[in-house]
Design an enzyme around this catalytic site. Structure first.
Site, PDB file in Angstrom:
ATOM      1  N   LYS A   1      -5.694  21.404  92.364  1.00 48.41           N
ATOM      2  CA  LYS A   1      -4.475  21.663  93.138  1.00 48.41           C
ATOM      3  C   LYS A   1      -3.569  22.552  92.301  1.00 48.41           C
ATOM      4  CE  LYS A   1      -0.529  19.484  95.339  1.00 48.41           C
ATOM      5  NZ  LYS A   1       0.055  18.258  95.868  1.00 48.41           N
TER       6      LYS A   1
ATOM      7  N   LYS B   1      -7.064  23.328  96.734  1.00 51.35           N
ATOM      8  CA  LYS B   1      -5.833  23.546  97.495  1.00 51.35           C
ATOM      9  C   LYS B   1      -4.919  24.502  96.746  1.00 51.35           C
ATOM     10  CE  LYS B   1      -1.827  20.984  98.886  1.00 51.35           C
ATOM     11  NZ  LYS B   1      -1.085  19.785  98.696  1.00 51.35           N
TER      12      LYS B   1
HETATM   13  C1  PBG Z   1       2.354  16.311  97.788  1.00 50.59           C
HETATM   14  C2  PBG Z   1       1.662  17.352  98.570  1.00 50.59           C
HETATM   15  C3  PBG Z   1       2.033  18.693  98.783  1.00 50.59           C
HETATM   16  C4  PBG Z   1       1.133  19.211  99.725  1.00 50.59           C
HETATM   17  C5  PBG Z   1       0.228  18.211 100.021  1.00 50.59           C
HETATM   18  N1  PBG Z   1       0.555  17.071  99.281  1.00 50.59           N
HETATM   19  C6  PBG Z   1       3.190  19.459  98.305  1.00 50.59           C
HETATM   20  C7  PBG Z   1       3.398  19.753  96.915  1.00 50.59           C
HETATM   21  O1  PBG Z   1       2.572  19.465  96.035  1.00 50.59           O
HETATM   22  O2  PBG Z   1       4.482  20.248  96.643  1.00 50.59           O
HETATM   23  C8  PBG Z   1       1.191  20.613 100.291  1.00 50.59           C
HETATM   24  C9  PBG Z   1       0.572  20.786 101.633  1.00 50.59           C
HETATM   25  C10 PBG Z   1       0.982  22.016 102.359  1.00 50.59           C
HETATM   26  O3  PBG Z   1       1.675  22.914 101.844  1.00 50.59           O
HETATM   27  O4  PBG Z   1       0.589  22.117 103.525  1.00 50.59           O
HETATM   28  N2  PBG Z   1       2.081  16.221  96.461  1.00 50.59           N
END
Ligand code: PBG
Length: 326
Positions: A196, A249
């Protein structure tokens, strides 16, 4: 291979049915997972302005959306919660009566065949908006593991089919696995947000989930977009710790990562087409600058072709409808 004129690539592209016969990648609604934002109350539906077609809903409204998705064959949903109150440790996240837990119970009661995944993170629940608890202005990794474990067990107790930790703390998969096993949930799989990235593409999500950090950013725990070898280390660490499936992601700007992770591990790979990817396509389509449906399908096909087995996407319902029409 033979060269031109023996080889003529166009021969197999001449008609639609011929092209279909040699198509290498296909998309099926069962491979799409719809992200949903749930908050307390009844009859609540609050549109998210930066994500046309997406809304925060109460559990009763959410059921209707999921029924609709299920009727089109969408493979699963992933739930994010927006609590009424936030505190320093994000304690609402493991409240068995919280919005996510209630929505999961309702969903599994009304639509038992639908796969329900829950996002396990602290950022929607902490008053500072970080993905763990803070000590001296920094997220305390090891102290956060205990809280994430409580959240995962609470989701499993509500009936979640799979938990998906998205916090990027080190060691969370091992901690969550052992907590789940200890609570009698050894058959509940973990989908780890393993690779991520600290991405600007999460902008609209933070409006949807009300989870923007009040101070600082997430670079202390999410990955540097420049790194690919590190993604493989993260993925292997999570597999070692017991992850059953791996997520990359965002998706579109990280197709190389999806491809390498799939090739290197052979594990089930999910890709998350995030809020910013969705919002860009929606915005350009609204202006008439692109054909929204075609770009949507092409973006999903590209993610699939790169090696994703399933895709988390806000387009899940629209794409399932398009696939049905084809
Ligand atoms: C929470 C999380 C996030 C997303 C999914 N889980 C946001 C972040 O890390 O700031 C992002 C999903 C999206 O942008 O559609 N940790």
């Amino acid at each position: 291979m033979p060269a031109f004129p023996q080889y003529r690539g166009r021969r197999l592209r001449r008609t639609g049915p011929l092209r279909n016969l040699v198509r290498e990648t296909s998309l099926h609604p069962s491979q799409l997972v719809l992200p949903l934002f749930v908050r307390e109350g009844t009859s609540v539906r609050r549109p998210v302005s930066s994500m046309p077609g997406v809304a925060q809903t109460s559990p009763d409204e959410l059921i209707r959306d999921v029924e609709h998705a299920a009727s089109l064959g969408v493979g699963g949903v992933i739930l994010f919660g927006i609590p009424e109150t936030k505190d320093a440790s994000g304690s609402e996240a493991w409240n068995d009566e919280g919005a996510v837990q209630r929505a999961v119970r309702l969903l599994k009661h009304e639509l038992p065949a639908m796969v329900v995944i829950t996002d396990v993170c602290m950022c929607e629940y902490t008053e500072h908006g970080h993905c763990g608890i803070l000590r001296n202005g920094e997220v305390d990794n090891d102290a956060t593991l205990e809280l994430l474990s409580r959240v995962a067990v609470s989701h499993a107790r509500a009936g979640a089919d799979m938990v998906a930790p998205s916090d990027m703390m080190d060691g969370r998969v091992r901690a969550i696995r052992s907590a789940l096993d200890g609570a009698g949930f050894s058959s509940i799989p973990i989908l780890s947000y393993a690779a991520k990235y600290a991405s600007a593409f999460y902008g609209p999500f933070r409006e949807a989930a009300e989870s923007a950090p009040k101070q600082g950013d997430r670079k202390g725990y999410q990955m540097d977009p420049a790194n690919a070898a590190e993604a493989l280390r993260e993925v292997f660490a999570d597999i070692e710790e017991g992850a059953d499936a791996i997520m990359v992601k965002p998706a579109g700007p990280y197709l190389d990562i999806i491809s390498r992770v799939k090739e290197a591990t052979g594990y089930p790979v999910a890709a998350y087409q995030v809020s910013g990817e969705y919002a860009m396509i929606k915005a350009a389509a609204e202006r008439g600058w692109i054909d929204g449906d075609r770009v949507m399908m092409e973006s999903l096909l590209g993610i699939k072709r790169a090696g994703a087995d399933f895709i988390l996407t806000y387009f899940a319902v629209e794409a399932a409808r398009m696939i049905e029409k084809q």
